[in-house]
Write a protein that holds these residues in place. Structure first.
Motif, PDB file in Angstrom:
ATOM      1  N   HIS A   1       0.813  -1.210   0.000  1.00 53.32           N
ATOM      2  CA  HIS A   1       0.000   0.000   0.000  1.00 53.32           C
ATOM      3  C   HIS A   1       0.856   1.275   0.000  1.00 53.32           C
ATOM      4  N   ARG A   2       1.978   1.219   0.675  1.00 52.44           N
ATOM      5  CA  ARG A   2       2.844   2.411   0.703  1.00 52.44           C
ATOM      6  C   ARG A   2       3.369   2.729  -0.688  1.00 52.44           C
ATOM      7  N   ARG A   3       3.780   1.723  -1.416  1.00 49.53           N
ATOM      8  CA  ARG A   3       4.272   1.950  -2.781  1.00 49.53           C
ATOM      9  C   ARG A   3       3.148   2.465  -3.671  1.00 49.53           C
ATOM     10  N   ALA A   4       1.936   1.948  -3.489  1.00 47.78           N
ATOM     11  CA  ALA A   4       0.795   2.440  -4.267  1.00 47.78           C
ATOM     12  C   ALA A   4       0.565   3.921  -3.990  1.00 47.78           C
ATOM     13  N   ALA A   5       0.687   4.322  -2.727  1.00 48.34           N
ATOM     14  CA  ALA A   5       0.520   5.734  -2.381  1.00 48.34           C
ATOM     15  C   ALA A   5       1.598   6.583  -3.047  1.00 48.34           C
ATOM     16  N   GLN A   6       2.816   6.086  -3.112  1.00 47.13           N
ATOM     17  CA  GLN A   6       3.888   6.833  -3.766  1.00 47.13           C
ATOM     18  C   GLN A   6       3.597   7.028  -5.249  1.00 47.13           C
ATOM     19  N   LEU A   7       3.048   5.999  -5.901  1.00 46.68           N
ATOM     20  CA  LEU A   7       2.697   6.123  -7.314  1.00 46.68           C
ATOM     21  C   LEU A   7       1.531   7.086  -7.495  1.00 46.68           C
ATOM     22  N   ALA A   8       0.593   7.077  -6.556  1.00 48.06           N
ATOM     23  CA  ALA A   8      -0.509   8.035  -6.622  1.00 48.06           C
ATOM     24  C   ALA A   8       0.006   9.466  -6.514  1.00 48.06           C
ATOM     25  N   ALA A   9       1.030   9.656  -5.712  1.00 45.33           N
ATOM     26  CA  ALA A   9       1.620  10.988  -5.586  1.00 45.33           C
ATOM     27  C   ALA A   9       2.340  11.415  -6.859  1.00 45.33           C
ATOM     28  N   ALA A  10       2.817  10.444  -7.620  1.00 47.23           N
ATOM     29  CA  ALA A  10       3.632  10.760  -8.799  1.00 47.23           C
ATOM     30  C   ALA A  10       2.807  11.104 -10.036  1.00 47.23           C
ATOM     31  N   PHE A  11       1.565  10.626 -10.098  1.00 49.72           N
ATOM     32  CA  PHE A  11       0.755  10.809 -11.306  1.00 49.72           C
ATOM     33  C   PHE A  11      -0.590  11.440 -10.960  1.00 49.72           C
ATOM     34  N   PRO A  12      -0.973  12.508 -11.642  1.00 50.74           N
ATOM     35  CA  PRO A  12      -2.225  13.189 -11.304  1.00 50.74           C
ATOM     36  C   PRO A  12      -3.464  12.317 -11.434  1.00 50.74           C
ATOM     37  N   HIS A  13      -3.453  11.343 -12.341  1.00 49.83           N
ATOM     38  CA  HIS A  13      -4.657  10.540 -12.592  1.00 49.83           C
ATOM     39  C   HIS A  13      -4.679   9.246 -11.782  1.00 49.83           C
ATOM     40  N   VAL A  14      -3.717   9.048 -10.905  1.00 50.49           N
ATOM     41  CA  VAL A  14      -3.609   7.803 -10.146  1.00 50.49           C
ATOM     42  C   VAL A  14      -3.982   8.049  -8.689  1.00 50.49           C
ATOM     43  N   TYR A  15      -4.779   7.142  -8.146  1.00 48.14           N
ATOM     44  CA  TYR A  15      -5.204   7.172  -6.747  1.00 48.14           C
ATOM     45  C   TYR A  15      -4.879   5.819  -6.133  1.00 48.14           C
ATOM     46  N   ALA A  16      -4.972   5.727  -4.810  1.00 45.53           N
ATOM     47  CA  ALA A  16      -4.588   4.483  -4.151  1.00 45.53           C
ATOM     48  C   ALA A  16      -5.495   4.207  -2.962  1.00 45.53           C
ATOM     49  N   ASP A  17      -5.674   2.938  -2.701  1.00 45.83           N
ATOM     50  CA  ASP A  17      -6.386   2.518  -1.500  1.00 45.83           C
ATOM     51  C   ASP A  17      -5.553   2.887  -0.274  1.00 45.83           C
ATOM     52  N   ALA A  18      -6.229   3.409   0.752  1.00 47.50           N
ATOM     53  CA  ALA A  18      -5.507   3.846   1.948  1.00 47.50           C
ATOM     54  C   ALA A  18      -4.894   2.692   2.712  1.00 47.50           C
ATOM     55  N   GLY A  19      -5.455   1.498   2.556  1.00 43.46           N
ATOM     56  CA  GLY A  19      -4.867   0.330   3.181  1.00 43.46           C
ATOM     57  C   GLY A  19      -5.229   0.173   4.637  1.00 43.46           C
ATOM     58  N   PRO A  20      -4.794  -0.926   5.244  1.00 43.35           N
ATOM     59  CA  PRO A  20      -5.162  -1.219   6.633  1.00 43.35           C
ATOM     60  C   PRO A  20      -4.471  -0.334   7.654  1.00 43.35           C
ATOM     61  N   ARG A  21      -3.405   0.349   7.255  1.00 42.32           N
ATOM     62  CA  ARG A  21      -2.690   1.259   8.163  1.00 42.32           C
ATOM     63  C   ARG A  21      -2.573   2.616   7.476  1.00 42.32           C
ATOM     64  N   PRO A  22      -3.628   3.422   7.512  1.00 41.08           N
ATOM     65  CA  PRO A  22      -3.617   4.675   6.751  1.00 41.08           C
ATOM     66  C   PRO A  22      -2.519   5.638   7.158  1.00 41.08           C
ATOM     67  N   GLY A  23      -1.968   5.506   8.366  1.00 43.82           N
ATOM     68  CA  GLY A  23      -0.863   6.368   8.753  1.00 43.82           C
ATOM     69  C   GLY A  23       0.321   6.232   7.824  1.00 43.82           C
ATOM     70  N   GLU A  24       0.561   5.003   7.299  1.00 40.50           N
ATOM     71  CA  GLU A  24       1.681   4.788   6.387  1.00 40.50           C
ATOM     72  C   GLU A  24       1.432   5.472   5.053  1.00 40.50           C
ATOM     73  N   THR A  25       0.239   5.313   4.513  1.00 42.04           N
ATOM     74  CA  THR A  25      -0.025   5.862   3.185  1.00 42.04           C
ATOM     75  C   THR A  25      -0.206   7.375   3.224  1.00 42.04           C
ATOM     76  N   LEU A  26      -0.757   7.903   4.315  1.00 42.04           N
ATOM     77  CA  LEU A  26      -0.938   9.355   4.403  1.00 42.04           C
ATOM     78  C   LEU A  26       0.395  10.094   4.417  1.00 42.04           C
ATOM     79  N   GLY A  27       1.465   9.400   4.774  1.00 46.11           N
ATOM     80  CA  GLY A  27       2.781  10.015   4.743  1.00 46.11           C
ATOM     81  C   GLY A  27       3.437   9.976   3.381  1.00 46.11           C
ATOM     82  N   GLU A  28       2.792   9.323   2.398  1.00 42.53           N
ATOM     83  CA  GLU A  28       3.417   9.127   1.095  1.00 42.53           C
ATOM     84  C   GLU A  28       2.698   9.831  -0.050  1.00 42.53           C
ATOM     85  N   ALA A  29       1.474  10.293   0.159  1.00 42.04           N
ATOM     86  CA  ALA A  29       0.709  10.882  -0.939  1.00 42.04           C
ATOM     87  C   ALA A  29      -0.120  12.045  -0.426  1.00 42.04           C
ATOM     88  N   PRO A  30      -0.471  12.979  -1.289  1.00 37.05           N
ATOM     89  CA  PRO A  30      -1.431  14.008  -0.876  1.00 37.05           C
ATOM     90  C   PRO A  30      -2.704  13.349  -0.350  1.00 37.05           C
TER      91      PRO A  30
END
Length: 378
Positions: A279-308
């Motif tokens: 999920h963290r890598r997915a969040a990083q890819l979501a941050a890199a591309f305007p048209h890409v979004y990501a599931d927040a995952g079971p630990r949203p604290g990790e993904t919220l630190g990687e993407a808008p």
């Protein structure tokens, strides 16, 4: 037993009056809007005994049957079920599994599912359709949960259905295009499991060869007929061309990097639904591309630190048990409440800002990406 409750969206520790709204340790609970569950599969009908209930618990944990002498109630999911679900059925938290299942049978399968789904705090469901799994339909889930339900059309079973009625390669390719167009008129999004996709659509000649090989396998059970990679990529590119959002179920989203780069500017949003622990890598890819979004995952604290914050979306991924909708929404709420307390306590943001961010992940971004307000959802 006590009276069941269905007000789950006020999160955080009980507090007295909150004298101010700003940085510092004084903090009231955050209140989430009705959640938008961007990915689920529906629930089973009928009564469930101990064995069948545990089978669904095991599936949620990605495991097979429990070894002799053990139980999947002794798992993270099992503990969450025992904590959050009994109060919705009028029982004390942490009651014994046998007592909980007895209460479930006493209420009856439909009434129990109704109490659980309506108490989960989810207002809108995006239900993946097409699988031959005897789970609830969109209409059935909407009636039971008393919520808005929108269909996400899975591409693989759509292609299977077309293959069953297409005798030639030309008919299959033409009928698939028509089926995609027809589905796009009512669906909210498409979904597909994909491990890799090239940066360009596959060569039509290779698609025809792949379709011919796949049609030759129609006598086999549907579960054994996963599309050839070239055919799968053809389906995916065709779905992107409709302009509807496309959910990408992927073990590791890094393998889709070229495809994500190639589809920038197409006007189609892509939502990554990776396997753990990606999920963290997915969040990083979501941050890199305007048209890409990501599931927040079971630990949203990790993904919220990687993407808008406006690039991440909540989902339960629930299948089978209505309890899984409850546990996913409660665990998400707890995680967001802890983050809010941490960020406000460390003066990273105000309480109002923390609540706004939680609301984006809980519902706001999904409503925008899937155009739910334009669709007239509740």
């Amino acid at each position: 037993m006590h009276e069941a409750t269905d007000s789950p969206n006020t999160l955080g520790p009980p507090t007295g009056p909150v004298p101010r709204d700003g940085p510092g340790p004084v903090a009231g609970p955050i209140t989430l809007p009705p959640l938008v569950d961007q990915h689920s599969h529906g629930t089973v009908d009928g009564e469930l005994g101990v064995g069948s209930f545990e089978t669904h618990l095991a599936a949620a944990a990605g495991s097979g049957a429990a070894p002799a002498g053990t139980t999947f109630f002794d798992s993270w999911t099992g503990l969450a079920v025992r904590r959050w679900c009994p109060p919705l059925l009028g029982m004390e938290p942490h009651c014994a599994p046998v007592s909980y299942l007895a209460r479930r049978r006493e209420l009856g399968a439909y009434r129990a599912a109704r109490l659980l789904l309506r108490g989960a705090g989810i207002g809108t469901f995006l239900l993946e359709s097409g699988a031959r799994d005897n789970l609830s339909t969109a209409g059935e889930l909407a009636a039971t949960a008393d919520g808005a339900v929108h269909e996400v059309v899975r591409l693989e079973p759509l292609a299977e259905q077309v293959a069953d009625t297409s005798g030639t390669v030309d008919a299959f390719i033409g009928n698939t295009a028509e089926a995609l167009y027809a589905a796009a008129q009512h669906a909210t999004a498409f979904a597909m499991g994909i491990a890799f996709c090239d940066e360009l659509p596959p060569d039509p000649r290779e698609v025809r060869r792949a379709a011919a090989r796949w049609l030759a396998l129609t006598v086999r059970p549907a579960r054994d007929r996963a599309p050839d990679p070239a055919l799968a990529q053809h389906l995916l590119w065709s779905a992107v061309a409709t302009g509807l959002p496309v959910q990408l179920h992927c073990a590791d989203p890094q393998s889709l990097l070229g495809f994500l780069r190639a589809t920038a500017g197409f006007g189609t949003d892509l939502v990554l639904l990776p396997d753990r622990p990606h999920h963290r890598r997915a969040a990083q890819l979501a941050a890199a591309f305007p048209h890409v979004y990501a599931d927040a995952g079971p630990r949203p604290g990790e993904t919220l630190g990687e993407a808008p914050f406006g690039k991440l979306l909540f989902s339960t991924g629930a299948r089978g048990l209505p309890e899984l909708y409850v546990t996913a929404s409660r665990l998400f709420g707890q995680a967001m409440a802890r983050l809010a307390d941490e960020w406000v306590g460390e003066e990273i943001c105000t309480r109002a800002e923390a609540q706004r961010i939680a609301g984006l992940v809980a519902a706001g971004t999904a409503r925008r990406v899937y155009r739910l307000d334009a669709a007239g959802s509740g």
